[in-house]
Scaffold this motif. Sequence first.
Motif, PDB file in Angstrom:
ATOM      1  N   ARG A   1      53.389  50.351  46.851  1.00  0.00           N
ATOM      2  CA  ARG A   1      52.457  50.736  45.716  1.00  0.00           C
ATOM      3  C   ARG A   1      51.602  51.539  46.150  1.00  0.00           C
ATOM      4  O   ARG A   1      51.219  51.357  47.508  1.00  0.00           O
ATOM      5  CB  ARG A   1      51.830  49.339  45.064  1.00  0.00           C
ATOM      6  N   PRO A   2      50.813  52.628  45.402  1.00  0.00           N
ATOM      7  CA  PRO A   2      50.099  53.608  45.858  1.00  0.00           C
ATOM      8  C   PRO A   2      48.482  52.779  46.524  1.00  0.00           C
ATOM      9  O   PRO A   2      48.304  51.508  46.191  1.00  0.00           O
ATOM     10  CB  PRO A   2      49.565  54.172  44.361  1.00  0.00           C
TER      11      PRO A   2
ATOM     12  N   GLN B   1      48.219  51.971  39.304  1.00  0.00           N
ATOM     13  CA  GLN B   1      48.719  50.488  39.688  1.00  0.00           C
ATOM     14  C   GLN B   1      48.842  50.472  41.074  1.00  0.00           C
ATOM     15  O   GLN B   1      50.096  50.352  41.605  1.00  0.00           O
ATOM     16  CB  GLN B   1      50.018  50.460  38.942  1.00  0.00           C
ATOM     17  N   PRO B   2      47.580  50.496  41.750  1.00  0.00           N
ATOM     18  CA  PRO B   2      47.767  50.460  43.268  1.00  0.00           C
ATOM     19  C   PRO B   2      48.207  49.207  43.963  1.00  0.00           C
ATOM     20  O   PRO B   2      47.961  48.011  43.220  1.00  0.00           O
ATOM     21  CB  PRO B   2      46.333  51.008  43.570  1.00  0.00           C
ATOM     22  N   GLY B   3      48.609  49.056  45.013  1.00  0.00           N
ATOM     23  CA  GLY B   3      48.613  47.776  45.911  1.00  0.00           C
ATOM     24  C   GLY B   3      47.228  47.359  46.450  1.00  0.00           C
ATOM     25  O   GLY B   3      47.260  46.150  46.876  1.00  0.00           O
TER      26      GLY B   3
ATOM     27  N   LYS C   1      38.781  42.789  36.381  1.00  0.00           N
ATOM     28  CA  LYS C   1      39.845  43.482  35.802  1.00  0.00           C
ATOM     29  C   LYS C   1      40.548  44.618  36.850  1.00  0.00           C
ATOM     30  O   LYS C   1      41.367  45.199  36.347  1.00  0.00           O
ATOM     31  CB  LYS C   1      38.878  44.544  34.856  1.00  0.00           C
ATOM     32  N   ILE C   2      40.410  44.242  37.908  1.00  0.00           N
ATOM     33  CA  ILE C   2      41.260  44.971  39.130  1.00  0.00           C
ATOM     34  C   ILE C   2      42.225  44.034  39.530  1.00  0.00           C
ATOM     35  O   ILE C   2      41.880  42.967  40.025  1.00  0.00           O
ATOM     36  CB  ILE C   2      40.290  45.457  40.105  1.00  0.00           C
ATOM     37  N   ALA C   3      43.324  44.352  39.367  1.00  0.00           N
ATOM     38  CA  ALA C   3      44.655  43.286  39.612  1.00  0.00           C
ATOM     39  C   ALA C   3      44.894  43.077  40.969  1.00  0.00           C
ATOM     40  O   ALA C   3      45.538  42.070  41.486  1.00  0.00           O
ATOM     41  CB  ALA C   3      45.802  43.651  38.807  1.00  0.00           C
ATOM     42  N   CYS C   4      44.558  44.203  41.950  1.00  0.00           N
ATOM     43  CA  CYS C   4      45.290  44.043  43.227  1.00  0.00           C
ATOM     44  C   CYS C   4      44.031  43.645  44.273  1.00  0.00           C
ATOM     45  O   CYS C   4      42.789  43.692  43.811  1.00  0.00           O
ATOM     46  CB  CYS C   4      45.618  45.474  43.682  1.00  0.00           C
ATOM     47  N   PRO C   5      44.316  43.561  45.411  1.00  0.00           N
ATOM     48  CA  PRO C   5      42.921  43.214  46.378  1.00  0.00           C
ATOM     49  C   PRO C   5      42.047  44.494  46.544  1.00  0.00           C
ATOM     50  O   PRO C   5      42.637  45.535  46.538  1.00  0.00           O
ATOM     51  CB  PRO C   5      43.744  43.100  47.734  1.00  0.00           C
ATOM     52  N   VAL C   6      40.974  44.185  46.514  1.00  0.00           N
ATOM     53  CA  VAL C   6      39.791  45.124  46.657  1.00  0.00           C
ATOM     54  C   VAL C   6      39.008  45.002  47.955  1.00  0.00           C
ATOM     55  O   VAL C   6      38.383  44.092  48.214  1.00  0.00           O
ATOM     56  CB  VAL C   6      38.844  45.217  45.340  1.00  0.00           C
ATOM     57  N   LEU C   7      39.218  45.900  48.910  1.00  0.00           N
ATOM     58  CA  LEU C   7      38.440  45.701  50.169  1.00  0.00           C
ATOM     59  C   LEU C   7      37.260  47.007  50.047  1.00  0.00           C
ATOM     60  O   LEU C   7      37.108  47.909  49.361  1.00  0.00           O
ATOM     61  CB  LEU C   7      39.446  46.115  51.238  1.00  0.00           C
ATOM     62  N   ASN C   8      36.474  46.805  51.195  1.00  0.00           N
ATOM     63  CA  ASN C   8      35.291  47.577  51.299  1.00  0.00           C
ATOM     64  C   ASN C   8      35.156  48.021  52.766  1.00  0.00           C
ATOM     65  O   ASN C   8      35.165  47.225  53.574  1.00  0.00           O
ATOM     66  CB  ASN C   8      34.075  47.168  50.754  1.00  0.00           C
ATOM     67  N   TYR C   9      35.022  49.223  53.196  1.00  0.00           N
ATOM     68  CA  TYR C   9      34.462  49.805  54.346  1.00  0.00           C
ATOM     69  C   TYR C   9      33.074  49.791  54.080  1.00  0.00           C
ATOM     70  O   TYR C   9      32.346  50.681  53.506  1.00  0.00           O
ATOM     71  CB  TYR C   9      35.238  51.111  54.454  1.00  0.00           C
ATOM     72  N   HIS C  10      32.693  49.050  55.196  1.00  0.00           N
ATOM     73  CA  HIS C  10      30.987  49.180  55.430  1.00  0.00           C
ATOM     74  C   HIS C  10      30.675  49.469  56.515  1.00  0.00           C
ATOM     75  O   HIS C  10      31.081  49.111  57.714  1.00  0.00           O
ATOM     76  CB  HIS C  10      30.702  47.507  55.309  1.00  0.00           C
TER      77      HIS C  10
ATOM     78  N   VAL D   1      43.960  48.188  55.108  1.00  0.00           N
ATOM     79  CA  VAL D   1      44.965  48.602  54.142  1.00  0.00           C
ATOM     80  C   VAL D   1      46.438  48.377  54.142  1.00  0.00           C
ATOM     81  O   VAL D   1      47.011  47.689  53.167  1.00  0.00           O
ATOM     82  CB  VAL D   1      44.611  50.156  53.822  1.00  0.00           C
ATOM     83  N   GLY D   2      46.939  48.471  55.469  1.00  0.00           N
ATOM     84  CA  GLY D   2      48.287  48.018  55.509  1.00  0.00           C
ATOM     85  C   GLY D   2      48.313  46.475  55.463  1.00  0.00           C
ATOM     86  O   GLY D   2      49.446  46.108  54.729  1.00  0.00           O
ATOM     87  N   ASP D   3      47.603  45.735  55.810  1.00  0.00           N
ATOM     88  CA  ASP D   3      47.504  44.205  55.470  1.00  0.00           C
ATOM     89  C   ASP D   3      47.721  43.793  54.379  1.00  0.00           C
ATOM     90  O   ASP D   3      48.351  42.895  53.644  1.00  0.00           O
ATOM     91  CB  ASP D   3      46.415  43.439  56.227  1.00  0.00           C
ATOM     92  N   ALA D   4      46.986  44.495  53.322  1.00  0.00           N
ATOM     93  CA  ALA D   4      46.816  44.437  52.147  1.00  0.00           C
ATOM     94  C   ALA D   4      48.173  44.630  51.137  1.00  0.00           C
ATOM     95  O   ALA D   4      48.652  43.968  50.203  1.00  0.00           O
ATOM     96  CB  ALA D   4      45.592  45.101  51.276  1.00  0.00           C
ATOM     97  N   LEU D   5      48.716  45.665  51.649  1.00  0.00           N
ATOM     98  CA  LEU D   5      49.977  46.209  51.046  1.00  0.00           C
ATOM     99  C   LEU D   5      50.964  45.169  51.413  1.00  0.00           C
ATOM    100  O   LEU D   5      52.079  45.163  50.622  1.00  0.00           O
ATOM    101  CB  LEU D   5      50.260  47.539  51.494  1.00  0.00           C
TER     102      LEU D   5
END
Length: 260
Positions: free
Chosen positions: A9-10, A120-122, A139-148, A222-226
């Motif tokens: 997934r993108p 439709q991202p992963g 409303k976002i169906a995939c994991p949402v991460l933040n770079y801080h 990001v790889g872990d999330a995918l």
Amino acid sequence: MAAPKAGPRPIVVVSEGGPHIWAIVNAIADRLGPVSVILETPESKKQLLLGRARRQGWISAIGQLGTMVLTRLGKRFFSGHAARLIAEQKLETEPRPGQTIIDIPSANGPECLRAIADLQPGVVLLAGCRLLSRQTLAKIACPVLNYHAGIAPKYRGMNGGYWALASGDAGNFGSTVHLVDAGVDTGGVLRQARGKPEPGDTISSYALRQAAFSRDICVAAVGDALAGNLATFDPGLPSKQWYHPTIWHYLWTGLTKRIW
């Protein structure tokens, strides 16, 4: 006949942009594949000033604006240092030809949600954008991460690297990738990286320095999330939110501690 395997997934990054963000985007693309960037329009200085005045009062807001203006001037004055940093660390600080960029007015607007729904991202990685509202996140169906660009939760908010140095806590000059909730950098911590500023680094170049040693944790998270392998940990640190330094604090700290 067996059904064909679905492709990965993108990957989506939501950001206001900037050289340090493109360095991270290009690093992710090199290791994990194409990244679609949803690029929001930065808030105007007037909007920023009014928002900060409501939250912190006019004196602090005007003082912070003074530091922001000085920082912008500093980027021009120290552009040679930034260029050397970029070359030494092999950072790619511009979008590549063919980069998918979707321009939107705000990360909290309907245009952002439509773009994410279409792609439709992963995983969605936030990197230097507005704080997402609870309603938008829902409303976002995939994991949402933040770079801080700071070690959370001790240096949440603005200029985490600067505040670690100004506080005499150079061991926590670093960055965090964390899950996103409705708070300010309060989501579960996924990855952290620590590094060191180099001679000539200032508040104008800390973000580039942090991006240079934080590319790997962004790629890994990001790889872990995918892969569906996200796991948080407790850094065991106190929690505090920080803001831009006021011009008088910035100058005093620079003159007395040599932290610029």
